[in-house]
Design a protein around this motif. Structure first.
Motif, short mmCIF file in Angstrom:
data_model
loop_
_atom_site.label_atom_id
_atom_site.label_comp_id
_atom_site.label_asym_id
_atom_site.label_seq_id
_atom_site.Cartn_x
_atom_site.Cartn_y
_atom_site.Cartn_z
N ALA A 1 3.55 3.79 9.54
CA ALA A 1 4.24 5.01 9.11
C ALA A 1 3.23 6.15 9.05
N VAL A 2 3.69 7.35 9.40
CA VAL A 2 2.81 8.52 9.49
C VAL A 2 3.50 9.72 8.85
N ALA A 3 2.75 10.51 8.08
CA ALA A 3 3.24 11.77 7.53
C ALA A 3 2.22 12.86 7.84
N VAL A 4 2.72 14.04 8.20
CA VAL A 4 1.86 15.15 8.62
C VAL A 4 2.08 16.35 7.71
N THR A 5 1.05 17.13 7.49
CA THR A 5 1.14 18.36 6.74
C THR A 5 0.36 19.46 7.46
N ASP B 1 -4.50 -1.56 7.71
CA ASP B 1 -5.29 -0.52 7.06
C ASP B 1 -4.48 0.74 6.83
N ALA B 2 -5.09 1.70 6.16
CA ALA B 2 -4.46 2.99 5.87
C ALA B 2 -5.56 4.04 5.90
N ALA B 3 -5.16 5.29 6.11
CA ALA B 3 -6.16 6.35 6.19
C ALA B 3 -5.51 7.70 5.93
N MET B 4 -6.38 8.69 5.62
CA MET B 4 -5.95 10.06 5.40
C MET B 4 -7.05 10.98 5.89
N HIS B 5 -6.67 12.08 6.54
CA HIS B 5 -7.68 13.00 7.06
C HIS B 5 -7.07 14.38 7.21
N THR C 1 0.83 -1.20 0.00
CA THR C 1 0.00 0.00 0.00
C THR C 1 0.87 1.25 0.00
N VAL C 2 0.47 2.21 -0.81
CA VAL C 2 1.13 3.53 -0.83
C VAL C 2 0.06 4.59 -0.70
N VAL C 3 0.21 5.48 0.27
CA VAL C 3 -0.71 6.61 0.45
C VAL C 3 0.09 7.89 0.28
N ASP D 1 -7.69 4.86 10.90
CA ASP D 1 -8.61 5.96 10.61
C ASP D 1 -8.92 6.78 11.86
N GLU D 2 -9.17 6.10 12.96
CA GLU D 2 -9.44 6.81 14.21
C GLU D 2 -8.22 7.60 14.65
N ALA D 3 -7.04 7.03 14.49
CA ALA D 3 -5.81 7.69 14.94
C ALA D 3 -5.56 8.98 14.15
N VAL D 4 -5.71 8.94 12.82
CA VAL D 4 -5.43 10.16 12.05
C VAL D 4 -6.47 11.24 12.34
N ARG D 5 -7.73 10.84 12.54
CA ARG D 5 -8.77 11.82 12.86
C ARG D 5 -8.53 12.44 14.24
N ARG D 6 -8.14 11.61 15.18
CA ARG D 6 -7.85 12.11 16.53
C ARG D 6 -6.65 13.06 16.49
N GLY D 7 -5.67 12.74 15.65
CA GLY D 7 -4.50 13.60 15.52
C GLY D 7 -4.86 14.96 14.97
N VAL D 8 -5.68 14.99 13.93
CA VAL D 8 -6.11 16.27 13.36
C VAL D 8 -6.89 17.08 14.39
#
Length: 298
Positions: free
Chosen positions: A227-231, A282-286, A8-10, A257-264
């Motif tokens: 792995a995590v990337a932030v912008t 899994d993978a997610a973006m938010h 997977t690549v996001v 998905d929950e982790a990236v949403r909580r981070g935002v």
């Protein structure tokens, strides 16, 4: 025996960007998958994806990097990391085409981060040619920024426009664009993880400003569980060590998905922020703004 997983690549093109630019993110994600299919590592795939975004010209990285306030300087940051021990970053590097490739080259040195003139000298030693090109798009964006700084509406949330004049540190006198990044996270079929990110910096900013992109645990993190990337606006992201915070939640069993949403949600709504991540399943973006992004699987 290592269980075969779905590669997977996001990718993302920066919080506050346009979803009309998803096509570039899809191309980058597929470029990363192609690199994996050709025998490349997870890190090779992440770097290949970010190179595609740097070369696109629409994103604030590489060829699309914003001009600094003097209208001629471009300072870029980039970083790479994987779950097998590779780590490299550059900060405030000038006159290179693909900062992420320089960051990858640094993984082979005794250091993890090089900055400014030393980073550029290293790039020449490593064989990267001098590159300094300014497009009409970059010039137009700079002109809009100058107009904003000359008005009463803050160009940066919570910062008075006058501050950039009061603390001006460029060679030219003050003459009175946006803050975003590109990134990729990868999981290969063997369960290895990697992240790569690149940015043309933040505008407006003083010369020498470094945001979250090359700071481990803030703009990027990769480990055995993901792995995590932030912008977004780095001055706020670093205060939360956002990439590592999200990674720790994933490593502790939280869904991606929950982790990236909580981070935002850790940052105020008025601050641009976006997170992409990949875990074992899994993978997610938010993002709290529009954010060009894409996911590709093989």
């Amino acid at each position: 025996m290592t269980r075969q997983l779905q590669a997977t690549v996001v990718t993302h093109g920066g919080a506050g960007g346009s979803r009309d630019q998803d096509d570039g993110c899809r191309f980058a994600a597929n470029t990363g998958l192609d690199r994996l299919a050709g025998g490349g590592s997870a890190l090779d795939a992440a770097v290949s994806a970010v190179v595609a975004l740097e070369d696109d010209g629409r994103y604030n990285a590489g060829s699309g990097s914003v001009l600094c306030l003097d209208g001629r300087t471009i300072e870029m940051d980039a970083a790479v990391m994987d779950s097998q021990g590779a780590l490299g970053a550059v900060a405030c590097i000038q006159r290179v085409k693909n900062p992420v490739l320089v960051a990858q080259a640094i993984t082979r040195t005794p250091h993890w981060l090089l900055a400014g003139e030393g980073a550029e000298r290293f790039a020449r030693t490593a064989g990267f040619a001098i590159h300094h090109a300014i497009s009409e798009r970059q010039r137009a964006k700079h002109a809009r920024l100058m107009a904003t700084l000359g008005g009463s509406e803050p160009a940066t949330p919570g910062v008075a426009n006058r501050a950039f004049k009061d603390y001006w540190n460029y060679d030219t006198p003050p003459a009175f664009t946006p803050c975003d990044t590109v990134g990729a996270v990868v999981r290969d079929a063997a369960g290895n993880f990697a992240v790569a990110g690149s940015t043309g910096g933040s505008a407006p900013s003083l010369l020498g400003r470094v945001g979250d992109t090359p700071i481990i645990g803030s703009g990027f993190y990769a480990g055995a569980e993901g792995a995590v990337a932030v912008t977004g606006i780095g001055e706020h992201i670093v205060r939360h060590l956002l990439a590592h915070t999200v990674y720790a939640w994933i490593a502790g069993g939280m869904g991606v998905d929950e982790a990236v949403r909580r981070g935002v949600d850790l940052l105020p709504q008025e601050i641009d922020v976006g997170v992409i991540a990949v875990g074992r399943e899994d993978a997610a973006m938010h993002s709290n703004r529009e954010m060009p992004c894409a996911e590709a699987r093989a």
